[in-house]
Design an enzyme around this catalytic site. Structure first.
Site, PDB file in Angstrom:
ATOM      1  N   TYR A 104       1.075  -1.311   0.038  1.00  0.00           N
ATOM      2  CA  TYR A 104      -0.190   0.006   0.108  1.00  0.00           C
ATOM      3  C   TYR A 104       0.860   1.281   0.176  1.00  0.00           C
ATOM      4  CZ  TYR A 104      -4.047  -3.053   1.043  1.00  0.00           C
ATOM      5  OH  TYR A 104      -4.845  -4.192   0.979  1.00  0.00           O
ATOM      6  N   ASN A 128     -12.494  -0.229  -5.315  1.00  0.00           N
ATOM      7  CA  ASN A 128     -12.279  -0.544  -6.746  1.00  0.00           C
ATOM      8  C   ASN A 128     -13.640  -1.562  -7.064  1.00  0.00           C
ATOM      9  OD1 ASN A 128     -11.331  -1.676  -9.152  1.00  0.00           O
ATOM     10  ND2 ASN A 128      -9.939  -3.208  -8.142  1.00  0.00           N
ATOM     11  N   CYS A 136      -6.455  -5.228  -7.973  1.00  0.00           N
ATOM     12  CA  CYS A 136      -6.143  -4.963  -6.348  1.00  0.00           C
ATOM     13  C   CYS A 136      -5.671  -6.133  -5.731  1.00  0.00           C
ATOM     14  CB  CYS A 136      -7.411  -4.171  -5.997  1.00  0.00           C
ATOM     15  SG  CYS A 136      -8.986  -5.207  -6.062  1.00  0.00           S
ATOM     16  N   HIS A 137      -5.989  -7.322  -6.054  1.00  0.00           N
ATOM     17  CA  HIS A 137      -5.242  -8.433  -5.624  1.00  0.00           C
ATOM     18  C   HIS A 137      -3.952  -8.497  -5.240  1.00  0.00           C
ATOM     19  CE1 HIS A 137      -5.556  -9.626  -9.814  1.00  0.00           C
ATOM     20  NE2 HIS A 137      -4.497 -10.364  -9.520  1.00  0.00           N
ATOM     21  N   GLU A 163      -1.512 -16.353 -10.863  1.00  0.00           N
ATOM     22  CA  GLU A 163      -0.726 -15.692 -11.565  1.00  0.00           C
ATOM     23  C   GLU A 163       0.737 -15.986 -11.643  1.00  0.00           C
ATOM     24  OE1 GLU A 163      -1.179 -11.358 -10.941  1.00  0.00           O
ATOM     25  OE2 GLU A 163      -3.129 -11.420 -11.575  1.00  0.00           O
TER      26      GLU A 163
END
Length: 169
Positions: A104, A128, A136-137, A163
């Protein structure tokens, strides 16, 4: 006109909400992507039209992403949502590379906000409306811990694992 459909995914049934657009591939700009039980997620409203065909291109990109054949999206987003600060944070999310994470605080620095703005960055990320496609993950705590995800921490871990698996393959 507001359009919607649902599609199956590894995260559960996704609710896609969009607006007709003359410039978007397939004619629909995505306004919202929600997962089941999402904090602040969209719900179908009176007057919305169900139209699966309007989301064919978007659904195709999402399926390719979940199958590991895509590491980004070419989806047009519907305009007009969020404050200026939120939009700055959301643009920073879109720049986080596939399979990587930022804190963040790193997001705050990228948008030129002071370190003290970390809470405000977290609040903007939590607002979001486009989970998965606006990643945002990929934002984690400074310690590397998984923190805050409107779709639930299990789904955040699932997306990061997906991912990392496809990036390594």
């Amino acid at each position: 006109m507001t359009l919607y459909t649902t599609i199956d995914s590894p995260l559960g049934e996704l609710l896609l909400v969009g607006e007709e657009s003359a410039t978007a591939t397939g004619g629909t700009a995505l306004a919202s992507l929600s997962v089941p039980g999402q904090k602040g997620g969209a719900t179908v409203q009176d007057g919305w039209a169900r139209d699966a065909e309007a989301f064919t291109a978007i659904a195709g990109e999402l399926r390719a992403y979940f199958e590991g054949g895509r590491d980004g999206f070419g989806i047009e987003y519907a305009a007009g949502r969020g404050t200026d600060f939120q939009r700055r944070v959301w643009r920073a999310l879109e720049d986080i590379p596939y399979g990587t994470t930022l804190s963040y605080g790193e997001i705050a620095a990228r948008i030129g906000a002071p370190r003290a703005a970390v809470r405000a960055v977290g609040t903007a990320i939590g607002a979001n409306p486009l989970l998965v496609v606006r990643p945002c993950h990929r934002v984690i705590g400074a310690s590397g811990a998984l923190t805050g995800y409107a779709g639930g921490l299990d789904r955040k871990r699932q997306l990061l694992d997906l991912e990392n698996h496809h990036r390594a393959a």
